[in-house]
Structures are given as C-alpha cells and as structure tokens.
Design an enzyme around this catalytic site. Structure first.
Site, PDB file in Angstrom:
ATOM      1  N   TYR A 151      40.543  45.711   6.689  1.00 25.90           N
ATOM      2  CA  TYR A 151      41.341  46.001   5.488  1.00 25.90           C
ATOM      3  C   TYR A 151      41.567  44.734   4.651  1.00 25.90           C
ATOM      4  O   TYR A 151      41.479  44.761   3.421  1.00 25.90           O
ATOM      5  CB  TYR A 151      42.679  46.610   5.901  1.00 25.90           C
ATOM      6  N   ARG A 207      38.314  43.460  -3.343  1.00 26.20           N
ATOM      7  CA  ARG A 207      38.883  44.269  -4.428  1.00 26.20           C
ATOM      8  C   ARG A 207      39.624  43.397  -5.428  1.00 26.20           C
ATOM      9  O   ARG A 207      39.430  43.534  -6.656  1.00 26.20           O
ATOM     10  CB  ARG A 207      39.822  45.326  -3.839  1.00 26.20           C
ATOM     11  N   TYR A 266      52.643  40.513  -2.124  1.00 27.49           N
ATOM     12  CA  TYR A 266      52.875  40.300  -0.689  1.00 27.49           C
ATOM     13  C   TYR A 266      52.520  38.856  -0.330  1.00 27.49           C
ATOM     14  O   TYR A 266      51.536  38.307  -0.849  1.00 27.49           O
ATOM     15  CB  TYR A 266      51.975  41.219   0.153  1.00 27.49           C
ATOM     16  N   ARG A 287      53.027  51.201  -7.051  1.00 29.19           N
ATOM     17  CA  ARG A 287      53.572  52.241  -6.161  1.00 29.19           C
ATOM     18  C   ARG A 287      53.424  53.651  -6.729  1.00 29.19           C
ATOM     19  O   ARG A 287      53.448  54.625  -5.991  1.00 29.19           O
ATOM     20  CB  ARG A 287      55.046  51.963  -5.861  1.00 29.19           C
ATOM     21  N   GLU A 331      51.653  57.541   6.761  1.00 28.21           N
ATOM     22  CA  GLU A 331      51.687  57.184   5.343  1.00 28.21           C
ATOM     23  C   GLU A 331      51.620  58.492   4.554  1.00 28.21           C
ATOM     24  O   GLU A 331      50.916  59.415   4.950  1.00 28.21           O
ATOM     25  CB  GLU A 331      50.496  56.271   5.033  1.00 28.21           C
TER      26      GLU A 331
HETATM   27  C1  3HB Z   1      45.766  49.975  -0.912  1.00 24.27           C
HETATM   28  O1  3HB Z   1      45.381  48.973  -0.338  1.00 24.27           O
HETATM   29  O2  3HB Z   1      45.236  50.388  -1.955  1.00 24.27           O
HETATM   30  C2  3HB Z   1      46.896  50.736  -0.353  1.00 24.27           C
HETATM   31  C3  3HB Z   1      47.197  50.674   0.984  1.00 24.27           C
HETATM   32  C4  3HB Z   1      48.250  51.430   1.475  1.00 24.27           C
HETATM   33  C5  3HB Z   1      49.020  52.205   0.658  1.00 24.27           C
HETATM   34  C6  3HB Z   1      48.715  52.259  -0.673  1.00 24.27           C
HETATM   35  C7  3HB Z   1      47.641  51.528  -1.177  1.00 24.27           C
HETATM   36  O3  3HB Z   1      48.530  51.428   2.795  1.00 24.27           O
END
Ligand code: 3HB
Length: 320
Positions: free
Chosen positions: A135, A142, A196, A209, A314
C-alpha cells in the site's frame, strides 16, 4: 445526471446509458469495451459466490473509448474510467505513470476534475521485495503521478478508497467531471490523509474524506475507518472500531451539512459498502450497519484486507 446501482440480478439491458460496469466477483479482469461500455472485474468474492455488479449510468448519450491503457465512458458531463496494473514486485513506477496518463487523458477529453477514485490493491498489507508495504509503495507512485500532473495536493484531491482485493495487481476505477463543481471535504476529527506524518510511509495517501457533486446531488464518502487524528483506535476490538467508524461518518456528514446548508444523514445512503478483514466478523458488521441505516439501504460487504493491518473494517458509500 450520473447514477449508480449495485445489484446481483438486474440484467444490464435494463439499465439506460451505461458509463461503466464494475463486476466484483471471483477474478480480476482487465478492463475492456466488448459490451460497448467499459467493464472491469475485481476479485472481491470467492469463486463460488455470486458476483455483484456496480453499474454507473447516465441519462445522456454515452461515448466510450480507450487510450494509454485507460478505458472510459463519458456523457458530456461525467466520465467513468478504469485501468488495471498487472501483479508486480513493486507498483510505484507503474502507478506514477498510469496516474499521470489518467490526468492527461482527463485533461484532453475535458473532464479535468476527479470526483471519486477506487483503488483495489492485491496483497495490500504484504511487504514487497524492497521492504516496503505494498500500500505504501502504491501511495508513493500515486502521489508522484498526481503531483507531476499539477494536482493541488491539499485542495484538489477527490474522495477515494484504497483497499485490498483477492486477485492480483491493482484495479482502479474513477469518476471525473467537466465543470469544476465538485467540493471536497475533510473530517473535523481526522488529520487530512495527505498530511499524515512520515511514519505511515514515504508519501501520504492522496484523497479527501468526501466529495460533493452538486449537479447530481450526490455525496461520495471515502473509505472510512477507526482513525482519530492520524492514529488507528480500538486495535483488536471490532465493536470499538465499528463505533469509531460510524461516529467518524456522522461527524463528517454533520460537517458537510453545516458547510453546505443541506442535510445529509445516515439513512440517505443510496449505496453502502463495507470491507471486513476477517470473514467471521462479516455477520456482526452487517448487523451493526443495518441497525444504523435501516433495512432499505443497498448494502454490500466484502471480506478483504484494509490499508492498515490493524484495521478490521472500512465503510464507504454514496448519499443522495
Ligand atoms: C486511499 O488510499 O485512497 C484510501 C485508503 C483508505 C481509505 C480511503 C482512501 O483506507
């Protein structure tokens, strides 16, 4: 006017103009145009389970096409697009490149405003050959791709989801818009993800968000989890994470309502999706969500990994 429906059984011929179809089934499949509109498959269910389809429609005439590995459908106001990166040791470079190409395509076709993005990342919590979590490696690519394209990283980021999948590679789909009307929102008790601290990876996740699309009166809620400030809360406690996640959603909706003078509430979801890390937790999360939104809201749950290994669930959705 753009719309979305999630169904296991509605035949696709019963929909009007289709901008794009996402099939959550047993396998990830490259996007194609064989049906006349973009279709992509994401491995989000077991093979034996019935796939569920998310269908994006338009009341206007739809044109579709493909360029630079991105398949799209558009109606003059909105664009649905999708791409897939094959499974790889690292995603940073391919992600940077395809995000950059996406922004160029959107610019060229005249839909420069991203509204909502979904990023489905296989093995999201695994550590890659370079020692970086998949991730975090994705987030780095990205952020670089968006930045290279000149995206305003504090005000121009769309609502998004970054979540696991059961397939391989990365499948992304997104909605973009022509006029520049989308409004992006942050949660009052969460640090914006793009700010972050470094402890979460070399580049922050790039998303807002929530995003409001006034033309279709839709609010796109990003993947929301048990995070306060920038820290995960209630580690190992499913009900605690459900409580915090739902409270995060309530606070965000209250903040959007206050800022827009409208009223978005928990029962106005037209599509609600939950991602649950452990299969055995799925029935409990389903019950908690039903108690919260009532019996009528269309709800789908998926058993996949979540962007932080301590997060158990989530939730995301579209509200009208
Ligand atoms: C993201 O990295 O786009 C993302 C990740 C999440 C929640 C929302 C967006 O866990």
């Amino acid at each position: 006017m753009i719309d979305v429906a999630v169904s296991t059984d509605t035949p696709l011929r019963d929909y009007g103009g289709i901008l794009g179809v996402v099939e959550f089934g047993g396998q990830s499949r490259n996007p194609d145009l064989t049906a006349g509109y973009p279709t992509v498959g994401i491995a989000m269910r077991e093979q034996r389970e019935q796939p569920v389809r998310e269908v994006w429609t338009s009341a206007s005439e739809v044109t579709s096409g493909a360029r630079d590995g991105i398949v799209y459908g558009h109606d003059g106001t909105h664009l649905f697009g999708t791409f897939r990166l094959p499974g790889a040791e690292a995603y940073r470079e391919a992600t940077r490149s395809v995000y950059r190409r996406t922004m160029t395509l959107l610019h060229d076709l005249g839909y420069p405003h991203l509204v909502r993005m979904w990023n489905h990342i296989a093995d999201i919590n695994h550590t890659n050959a370079g020692g970086l979590e998949v991730y975090r490696d994705f987030c780095q690519g990205r952020a670089e791709g968006l930045e290279e394209a000149g995206t305003d990283m504090s005000a121009g980021l769309p609502a998004a989801t970054g979540i696991g999948s059961r397939g391989d590679g990365v499948v992304v789909y997104f909605i973009a818009e022509r006029s520049g009307a989308p409004l992006h929102f942050e949660n009052p008790r969460q640090v914006p993800a793009h700010r972050y601290p470094r402890e979460y990876g070399p580049r922050s996740p790039s998303f807002a968000r929530a995003t409001l699309l006034p033309s279709s009166e839709k609010l796109f809620l990003s993947g929301t989890a048990s995070i306060i400030g920038h820290r995960s809360t209630h580690v190992g406690d499913l009900d605690g994470q459900c409580d915090t996640t739902l409270e995060n959603i309530r606070l965000l909706l209250a903040s959007v309502s206050e800022k827009t003078g409208g009223k978005v509430e928990m029962d106005s979801f037209t599509m609600l999706k939950a991602y649950v890390r452990h299969e055995s937790d799925v029935p409990h999360v389903r019950r908690r969500l039903r108690e919260e939104v009532g019996p009528l809201v269309p709800l789908e749950l998926f058993n996949v990994d979540i962007c932080r290994s301590e997060l158990l669930l989530e939730i995301e959705g579209v509200l009208t």
